[in-house]
Scaffold this active site. Structure first.
Site, PDB file in Angstrom:
ATOM      1  N   CYS A 206     -11.324   3.353  -0.670  1.00 61.17           N
ATOM      2  CA  CYS A 206     -10.014   3.849  -0.225  1.00 61.17           C
ATOM      3  C   CYS A 206      -9.696   3.152   1.087  1.00 61.17           C
ATOM      4  O   CYS A 206     -10.580   2.961   1.930  1.00 61.17           O
ATOM      5  CB  CYS A 206     -10.066   5.364  -0.018  1.00 61.17           C
ATOM      6  SG  CYS A 206      -8.539   6.040   0.678  1.00 61.17           S
TER       7      CYS A 206
ATOM      8  N   ASP B 193       0.869  -1.170   0.000  1.00 63.60           N
ATOM      9  CA  ASP B 193       0.000   0.000   0.000  1.00 63.60           C
ATOM     10  C   ASP B 193       0.908   1.223   0.000  1.00 63.60           C
ATOM     11  O   ASP B 193       2.109   1.119   0.224  1.00 63.60           O
ATOM     12  CB  ASP B 193      -0.887  -0.014   1.259  1.00 63.60           C
ATOM     13  CG  ASP B 193      -1.762   1.238   1.341  1.00 63.60           C
ATOM     14  OD1 ASP B 193      -2.498   1.506   0.375  1.00 63.60           O
ATOM     15  OD2 ASP B 193      -1.698   1.960   2.347  1.00 63.60           O
ATOM     16  N   SER B 194       0.306   2.371  -0.233  1.00 64.80           N
ATOM     17  CA  SER B 194       1.083   3.604  -0.191  1.00 64.80           C
ATOM     18  C   SER B 194       1.566   3.926   1.223  1.00 64.80           C
ATOM     19  O   SER B 194       2.483   4.728   1.384  1.00 64.80           O
ATOM     20  CB  SER B 194       0.228   4.760  -0.710  1.00 64.80           C
ATOM     21  OG  SER B 194      -0.971   4.832   0.033  1.00 64.80           O
TER      22      SER B 194
ATOM     23  N   HIS C 284      -8.322   4.056   3.743  1.00 67.08           N
ATOM     24  CA  HIS C 284      -8.478   4.791   4.999  1.00 67.08           C
ATOM     25  C   HIS C 284      -9.927   4.934   5.460  1.00 67.08           C
ATOM     26  O   HIS C 284     -10.184   5.216   6.621  1.00 67.08           O
ATOM     27  CB  HIS C 284      -7.903   6.206   4.850  1.00 67.08           C
ATOM     28  CG  HIS C 284      -6.411   6.258   4.820  1.00 67.08           C
ATOM     29  ND1 HIS C 284      -5.670   5.635   3.841  1.00 67.08           N
ATOM     30  CD2 HIS C 284      -5.531   6.861   5.644  1.00 67.08           C
ATOM     31  CE1 HIS C 284      -4.385   5.860   4.077  1.00 67.08           C
ATOM     32  NE2 HIS C 284      -4.274   6.611   5.155  1.00 67.08           N
TER      33      HIS C 284
ATOM     34  N   CYS D 184      -3.851  -0.986  -1.959  1.00 64.16           N
ATOM     35  CA  CYS D 184      -4.153   0.415  -2.247  1.00 64.16           C
ATOM     36  C   CYS D 184      -5.124   0.511  -3.434  1.00 64.16           C
ATOM     37  O   CYS D 184      -4.873  -0.069  -4.495  1.00 64.16           O
ATOM     38  CB  CYS D 184      -2.841   1.118  -2.589  1.00 64.16           C
ATOM     39  SG  CYS D 184      -3.021   2.834  -3.033  1.00 64.16           S
TER      40      CYS D 184
ATOM     41  N   GLU E  48      -5.697   9.644   9.288  1.00 61.79           N
ATOM     42  CA  GLU E  48      -4.339   9.548   9.840  1.00 61.79           C
ATOM     43  C   GLU E  48      -4.180  10.425  11.079  1.00 61.79           C
ATOM     44  O   GLU E  48      -3.392  10.128  11.968  1.00 61.79           O
ATOM     45  CB  GLU E  48      -3.299   9.887   8.771  1.00 61.79           C
ATOM     46  CG  GLU E  48      -3.266   8.803   7.725  1.00 61.79           C
ATOM     47  CD  GLU E  48      -1.984   8.725   6.915  1.00 61.79           C
ATOM     48  OE1 GLU E  48      -1.047   9.491   7.189  1.00 61.79           O
ATOM     49  OE2 GLU E  48      -1.948   7.885   6.003  1.00 61.79           O
TER      50      GLU E  48
END
Ligand code: DGL
Length: 264
Positions: free
Chosen positions: A177, A3-4, A179, A66, A145
């Site tokens: 996504c 993932d990023s 997140h 991702c 985050e």
């Protein structure tokens, strides 16, 4: 899995739940996060470098956790790499189609994911008469985050992003996504009771299980599975954020140095 950054741990969490005896190697490209606003060519280059690193770790399958990297790179990686490459988009699209009654589906993701149209195409492949409405919600990544998953700032941001979808009377909202599962309670409240939230993580874990089954690659190990984590920058910040995304601490975190593909 790669993932990023830290977000893909939501997908890893689902894999650990679904396939508890499999060992996993997670690579978070924390030096270059976010992928969401970057061009398709750049994300493809990063994804190739990440996959090359994982292949060198002797993995038997790669999960592109991702959404942005899946949108820009999964197909190419599948052609270039000898192990199965599983993305999050097709499983997520299938789960959204399974969930919708009216066929009115909202999709939210990074700018790169939404502009690629990948989710929309994947949904329409499964259900031709679906109507898909997509909105990029880039600020959700930072909110997740920061841990600002509730409260007035997150609430206003969600209202701003989601109002156009609510006005379309969607009955299903796909969280496209890594997140967004952290914001799911808030997103669910803002979207309203009539909207079912779907995220790709558990569908991707199920697809990974099926692909391992089909290829006869399931773990037969009797020893406990290994769980390793690599990042390209800032192990301390990754470790700090990991538990919120993974639901458990990430214990063995090492630095990965990726080959620079542009120098080939
Ligand atoms: N992991 C990314 C995704 O799922 C979100 C974070 C980023 O922009 O890199 O699209």
């Amino acid at each position: 899995m790669f993932d990023s950054g830290v977000g893909g741990l939501t997908v890893l969490r689902a894999i650990h739940e679904r396939l508890p005896s499999e060992s996993t190697v997670y690579l978070g490209d924390t030096a270059r996060v976010p992928y969401g606003p970057k061009s398709p060519e750049t994300v493809l280059r990063y994804a190739r470098e990440a996959s090359r690193f994982l292949v060198a770790q002797d993995v038997k399958a790669i999960v592109v956790a991702c959404n942005t990297a899946t949108a820009h790179a999964r197909r190419v990686l599948s052609e270039e790499i000898d192990v199965p490459v599983i993305g999050v988009v097709d499983p997520g699209a299938q789960a959204a189609v399974a969930a919708t009654k009216t066929g009115m589906i909202g999709v939210i993701g990074t700018r790169g994911t939404i502009e690629s149209g990948t989710y929309e195409r994947a949904i329409l492949r499964v259900r031709r008469d679906a109507e898909v409405f997509s909105v990029a919600c880039p600020l959700f990544v930072s909110l997740a985050e920061e841990g600002w998953v509730d409260g007035p700032i997150a609430q206003l941001t969600a209202q701003e992003y989601l109002t156009p979808l609510i006005e379309k009377e969607i009955d299903t909202l796909l969280l496209g996504c890594t997140h967004y599962p952290l914001l799911a309670p808030l997103i669910g409240r803002v979207a309203g009771l009539g909207v079912t939230l779907v995220d790709s993580a558990s569908a991707t874990a199920a697809e990974t299980g099926s692909q391992l089954d089909r290829a006869g690659l399931n773990s037969t190990a009797t020893s406990p599975p290994e769980r390793r984590y690599f990042v390209t920058d800032d192990e301390a910040r990754f470790t700090e954020l990991a538990e919120g995304f993974l639901g458990a601490p990430a214990r063995v975190v090492d630095r990965a140095v990726l080959d620079d593909e542009s120098s080939d």
